[in-house]
Design an enzyme around this catalytic site. Structure first.
Site, PDB file in Angstrom:
ATOM      1  N   VAL A 155       1.071  -1.196   0.490  1.00  0.00           N
ATOM      2  CA  VAL A 155       0.117  -0.188   0.296  1.00  0.00           C
ATOM      3  C   VAL A 155       0.887   1.472  -0.078  1.00  0.00           C
ATOM      4  CG1 VAL A 155      -2.050  -1.214   1.285  1.00  0.00           C
ATOM      5  CG2 VAL A 155      -0.542   0.155   2.923  1.00  0.00           C
ATOM      6  N   HIS A 167      -4.940  -4.158  -1.700  1.00  0.00           N
ATOM      7  CA  HIS A 167      -4.870  -3.542  -0.609  1.00  0.00           C
ATOM      8  C   HIS A 167      -5.504  -2.275  -0.482  1.00  0.00           C
ATOM      9  CE1 HIS A 167      -3.090  -7.775   0.862  1.00  0.00           C
ATOM     10  NE2 HIS A 167      -4.528  -8.162   0.453  1.00  0.00           N
ATOM     11  N   CYS A 182     -19.984   7.228   1.881  1.00  0.00           N
ATOM     12  CA  CYS A 182     -20.507   6.708   0.043  1.00  0.00           C
ATOM     13  C   CYS A 182     -19.234   6.301  -0.164  1.00  0.00           C
ATOM     14  CB  CYS A 182     -20.477   8.174  -0.031  1.00  0.00           C
ATOM     15  SG  CYS A 182     -19.784   9.535  -0.835  1.00  0.00           S
ATOM     16  N   CYS A 186     -20.243  14.293   0.662  1.00  0.00           N
ATOM     17  CA  CYS A 186     -21.313  13.997   1.705  1.00  0.00           C
ATOM     18  C   CYS A 186     -21.331  14.850   3.759  1.00  0.00           C
ATOM     19  CB  CYS A 186     -21.970  12.674   1.941  1.00  0.00           C
ATOM     20  SG  CYS A 186     -20.985  11.493   2.421  1.00  0.00           S
TER      21      CYS A 186
HETATM   22 ZN    ZN Z   1     -18.861  10.986   1.363  1.00  0.00          ZN
END
Ligand code: ZN
Length: 252
Positions: A111, A127, A138, A158
């Protein structure tokens, strides 16, 4: 330095003669750049085991703590440099794109982003990435190279908390990455396994499925105890050398 390394000539010719190569890289490649392997050497940070930090439950309980751990990992990784194995694989991918080397796909369990920093154009990250954030509600993702967050980052869409864009314990491999990896495994007639014990599923399953269709498997692992015999864990060619030595010799 690779002259006389047992298996190297066989490995080079298997790689060069391949129609499609799957390269699977793991923690051992990063370790040669000085990236700590959290699964080894105890795996503790501030008296907490990493398995208590890399979970959705830990994030729900204490997002600040989890973010601080990941920001510290970013800081550590930023000081590390891609090594000869990362560079050789990136150069191979670029030559392959120009039709000058066997085509293939790199699938990584790492990663840290060192393949990308070496110039690899299209690594499949099983990963996730230390350098991506994902919205905890979201799922929207974005690049993020911040080394500190005085306030925890929030989703621009959001407003929910963002989390590190890595796969945690109990979570599935991202669908797109899983599909790209299994596509590469289904096309490969040569598999190069570097720096991973290869026993971790689902990555091991990729190698096994390609091998069972007849693909040659080349394993790079310096550990004398690795594998179950002279031919490594997958019954192919086992190069007992570090990634920085063996990989350039095979793909260069
Ligand atoms: Zn979001």
């Amino acid at each position: 330095m690779t002259h006389g390394l047992p298996g190297i000539d066989e490995a080079r010719s298997a790689f060069r003669g391949a129609r499609f190569v799957l390269v699977l890289s793991g923690a051992g490649v990063s370790a040669e750049s000085g990236v700590p392997t959290f699964r080894g050497a105890g795996g503790y940070w501030r008296q907490r085991h990493f398995s208590e930090l890399a979970t959705p439950e830990a994030f729900a309980r204490d997002a600040r703590l989890v973010w601080d751990w990941y920001l510290e990992r970013r800081t550590t990784v930023k000081l590390c440099q891609p090594n000869a194995a990362h560079r050789a694989l990136a150069a191979w991918a670029q030559r392959a794109a120009a039709g000058e080397a066997p085509p293939g796909r790199l699938v990584t369990q790492n990663v840290d982003g060192l393949h990308e920093r070496a110039g690899h154009p299209d690594a499949v990250r099983l990963h996730g990435s230390l350098w991506r954030n994902a919205c905890s509600r979201c799922g929207a993702e974005r690049d993020d190279d911040a080394l500190r967050h005085d306030e925890l980052p929030r989703c621009a869409g959001c407003g929910a908390l963002e989390r590190p864009g890595v796969v945690w314990f109990g979570e599935a491999i991202p669908r797109e990455a899983a599909a790209a990896a299994s596509d590469a495994a289904s096309r490969a007639d040569c598999v190069l396994v570097v720096g991973t014990a290869g026993v971790v599923y689902p990555a091991a399953g990729l190698v096994e499925s390609a091998r069972d269709r007849g693909a040659r498997v080349i394993e790079v692992n310096p550990d004398e105890d690795y594998g179950r015999g002279e031919r490594g864990a997958f019954g192919g060619i086992w190069l007992r050398a570090g990634a920085g030595i063996a990989v350039p010799a095979v793909v260069g």
